[in-house]
Design a protein around this motif. Sequence first.
Motif, PDB file in Angstrom:
ATOM      1  N   PRO A  25      -6.933  -0.432  -2.717  1.00 22.48           N
ATOM      2  CA  PRO A  25      -8.272  -0.920  -1.932  1.00 22.48           C
ATOM      3  C   PRO A  25      -9.485  -1.760  -2.669  1.00 22.48           C
ATOM      4  N   GLU A  26      -9.413  -0.413  -3.487  1.00 20.81           N
ATOM      5  CA  GLU A  26     -10.256  -0.815  -4.404  1.00 20.81           C
ATOM      6  C   GLU A  26     -11.195  -1.943  -4.874  1.00 20.81           C
ATOM      7  N   THR A  27     -10.143  -2.958  -4.878  1.00 20.22           N
ATOM      8  CA  THR A  27     -10.134  -4.021  -5.247  1.00 20.22           C
ATOM      9  C   THR A  27      -9.372  -4.700  -5.124  1.00 20.22           C
ATOM     10  N   CYS A  28      -9.100  -5.031  -3.733  1.00 17.49           N
ATOM     11  CA  CYS A  28      -8.130  -5.987  -2.744  1.00 17.49           C
ATOM     12  C   CYS A  28      -6.901  -6.645  -3.737  1.00 17.49           C
ATOM     13  N   LYS A  29      -6.598  -6.272  -4.107  1.00 19.13           N
ATOM     14  CA  LYS A  29      -5.195  -6.771  -5.200  1.00 19.13           C
ATOM     15  C   LYS A  29      -4.051  -6.699  -4.776  1.00 19.13           C
ATOM     16  N   PHE A  30      -2.896  -7.105  -4.661  1.00 18.13           N
ATOM     17  CA  PHE A  30      -1.333  -6.689  -3.875  1.00 18.13           C
ATOM     18  C   PHE A  30      -0.787  -6.885  -6.081  1.00 18.13           C
ATOM     19  N   GLU A  31       0.458  -6.198  -6.241  1.00 16.73           N
ATOM     20  CA  GLU A  31       0.925  -6.557  -6.851  1.00 16.73           C
ATOM     21  C   GLU A  31       2.760  -5.842  -7.219  1.00 16.73           C
ATOM     22  N   SER A  32       3.177  -6.710  -7.556  1.00 18.20           N
ATOM     23  CA  SER A  32       4.209  -7.035  -6.958  1.00 18.20           C
ATOM     24  C   SER A  32       5.049  -6.051  -7.470  1.00 18.20           C
ATOM     25  N   LEU A  33       6.003  -5.293  -7.439  1.00 12.94           N
ATOM     26  CA  LEU A  33       6.819  -4.409  -8.867  1.00 12.94           C
ATOM     27  C   LEU A  33       8.068  -5.235  -9.377  1.00 12.94           C
ATOM     28  N   ASP A  34       8.721  -5.901  -8.713  1.00 14.77           N
ATOM     29  CA  ASP A  34       9.345  -7.362  -9.357  1.00 14.77           C
ATOM     30  C   ASP A  34      10.319  -6.944  -9.218  1.00 14.77           C
ATOM     31  N   LEU A  35      10.891  -5.902  -8.029  1.00 16.43           N
ATOM     32  CA  LEU A  35      12.193  -6.242  -7.160  1.00 16.43           C
ATOM     33  C   LEU A  35      13.076  -6.936  -7.465  1.00 16.43           C
ATOM     34  N   LYS A  36      12.814  -8.134  -6.970  1.00 15.67           N
ATOM     35  CA  LYS A  36      14.077  -9.826  -7.261  1.00 15.67           C
ATOM     36  C   LYS A  36      14.367  -9.933  -9.142  1.00 15.67           C
ATOM     37  N   LYS A  37      13.601  -9.615 -10.011  1.00 14.27           N
ATOM     38  CA  LYS A  37      14.340  -9.103 -11.347  1.00 14.27           C
ATOM     39  C   LYS A  37      15.305  -8.630 -11.287  1.00 14.27           C
ATOM     40  N   LEU A  38      15.818  -8.150 -10.599  1.00 16.58           N
ATOM     41  CA  LEU A  38      17.131  -7.265 -10.176  1.00 16.58           C
ATOM     42  C   LEU A  38      18.413  -8.157 -10.361  1.00 16.58           C
ATOM     43  N   GLN A  39      17.465  -9.478  -9.635  1.00 18.98           N
ATOM     44  CA  GLN A  39      18.695 -10.413  -8.966  1.00 18.98           C
ATOM     45  C   GLN A  39      19.884  -9.940  -7.591  1.00 18.98           C
ATOM     46  N   ILE A  40      18.927  -8.738  -6.381  1.00 18.94           N
ATOM     47  CA  ILE A  40      19.702  -8.325  -6.105  1.00 18.94           C
ATOM     48  C   ILE A  40      20.614  -9.289  -4.822  1.00 18.94           C
ATOM     49  N   GLU A  41      21.523  -8.960  -4.271  1.00 19.62           N
ATOM     50  CA  GLU A  41      22.244 -10.166  -3.255  1.00 19.62           C
ATOM     51  C   GLU A  41      21.570 -10.365  -2.040  1.00 19.62           C
ATOM     52  N   PRO A  42      21.038 -12.224  -1.744  1.00 22.03           N
ATOM     53  CA  PRO A  42      20.511 -12.723  -1.129  1.00 22.03           C
ATOM     54  C   PRO A  42      20.160 -12.355  -0.048  1.00 22.03           C
ATOM     55  N   GLN A  43      21.164 -11.432   0.619  1.00 23.57           N
ATOM     56  CA  GLN A  43      21.034 -11.128   1.963  1.00 23.57           C
ATOM     57  C   GLN A  43      19.600  -9.626   2.658  1.00 23.57           C
ATOM     58  N   ALA A  44      19.576  -9.144   1.387  1.00 24.18           N
ATOM     59  CA  ALA A  44      18.535  -8.175   1.519  1.00 24.18           C
ATOM     60  C   ALA A  44      17.372  -8.538   1.089  1.00 24.18           C
ATOM     61  N   VAL A  45      16.693  -9.000   2.639  1.00 17.64           N
ATOM     62  CA  VAL A  45      15.645  -9.604   2.459  1.00 17.64           C
ATOM     63  C   VAL A  45      14.349  -8.645   3.052  1.00 17.64           C
ATOM     64  N   LYS A  46      14.831  -7.794   3.381  1.00 12.97           N
ATOM     65  CA  LYS A  46      13.090  -7.300   3.346  1.00 12.97           C
ATOM     66  C   LYS A  46      13.475  -5.582   3.312  1.00 12.97           C
ATOM     67  N   ILE A  47      12.734  -5.029   3.308  1.00  7.84           N
ATOM     68  CA  ILE A  47      12.501  -2.959   3.641  1.00  7.84           C
ATOM     69  C   ILE A  47      11.413  -2.692   5.215  1.00  7.84           C
ATOM     70  N   HIS A  48      12.733  -2.399   5.583  1.00  6.84           N
ATOM     71  CA  HIS A  48      12.249  -1.882   7.113  1.00  6.84           C
ATOM     72  C   HIS A  48      12.302  -0.637   7.546  1.00  6.84           C
ATOM     73  N   ARG A  49      11.312  -0.433   7.380  1.00  7.25           N
ATOM     74  CA  ARG A  49      11.538   1.572   7.968  1.00  7.25           C
ATOM     75  C   ARG A  49      11.937   2.008   7.169  1.00  7.25           C
ATOM     76  N   GLY A  50      11.650   1.843   5.984  1.00  6.99           N
ATOM     77  CA  GLY A  50      13.226   2.444   5.270  1.00  6.99           C
ATOM     78  C   GLY A  50      12.275   2.833   3.523  1.00  6.99           C
ATOM     79  N   LEU A  51      11.268   2.786   3.412  1.00 11.31           N
ATOM     80  CA  LEU A  51      10.442   3.377   2.666  1.00 11.31           C
ATOM     81  C   LEU A  51       9.837   4.658   2.657  1.00 11.31           C
ATOM     82  N   THR A  52      10.173   5.749   1.481  1.00 13.33           N
ATOM     83  CA  THR A  52      10.452   7.025   1.760  1.00 13.33           C
ATOM     84  C   THR A  52      10.062   7.557   0.230  1.00 13.33           C
ATOM     85  N   PRO A  53       8.810   8.308  -0.046  1.00  9.52           N
ATOM     86  CA  PRO A  53       8.377   9.453  -0.741  1.00  9.52           C
ATOM     87  C   PRO A  53       9.123  10.556  -1.514  1.00  9.52           C
TER      88      PRO A  53
END
Length: 322
Positions: A25-53
């Motif tokens: 928020p302080e810089t208003c910058k978004f950063e990709s964590l580059d999950l797509k570099k794993l070349q995960i299968e193409p049907q995995a297109v979202k994180i839906h209420r599933g991001l948990t510490p």
Amino acid sequence: WNTNENCLYIGLTAFDTDLLWRFFPETCKFESLDLKKLQIEPQAVKIHRGLTPDGQGGYYFGTAGLPDLDELNDAPGGSIFHFHHGQFENMGIPIPHTYIQNIEVDPVRQRVYGVTYPLMYFFDYDLVTRKTQYSFYTGSHFHESGLDDHGYFWGTWSSRRGHSLFRYHPDIGKPEFFEEPIPNPTLDYMWTFPLNGPIDSFINGRDGYLYFGTLIGELYQLDPITRKHTLLGRPTKGVRLSGLAIGPQNKLLGSYGSDFDTGLFLFDRERGSFEDLGKLSDDKGNACYMIHDIIWDGGTRVFAGETDNVDRCSYLWEAHLG
């Protein structure tokens, strides 16, 4: 919200599978964590209420999808991922050929619980053995689930009377089903579908109770001891109570609404009263179409993730309290 890094972790819908990002928020910058570099299968297109510490600075998440039924047999199914120390680890697929809508993580018992979509299965996944210990078909989709102080997972199942609560504990090894239905929209409501359950948001209130919001805009308190849920009221006359968090002064912070008529509210648990904090819009005439989840940074900022906007990409919204 990650207090140590002073940033927000965000799960997206993205057809290039670049699903996990950070926002500073302080810089208003978004950063990709580059999950797509794993070349995960193409049907995995979202994180839906599933991001948990994970409780140690990292995160677990499940991959959700939008496959048609004719694609399911060839689709591997949603995976549980662990992101820690800047690296992704694929922990396995709990239920093959279907995708993960939401998860609850129990770090004490080393379990991940969740529900899948479009085939609606509950699963108990052991992070040590990396095997599904128990699963069953719920017949009920719930946007979010709850985990109480005694390690019970709470969700909904489709009973003859309607969508009702169940709970599950790994020490018992099978669910307990309850019969009292939760009010649900009729099928002519545009944001429901067959087997869609009523629960839109669900949190542990850290006061011995669980709280959940529904598609028709009601807030409930669930007593895990008596197993009864009690209607507390509704913040507005509109539909959707899609986000819940513990906010300032131990009040419940929530979101409501749809169709560009969305906003935030506080619920004072001591007084049993609602306070409407106003609509989610900016000074340029933009309004939030529908809120999918919210988080409080512990200070004055509330972040809301927009969803289902068909006219533009959904925004990340920042609101200020006080």
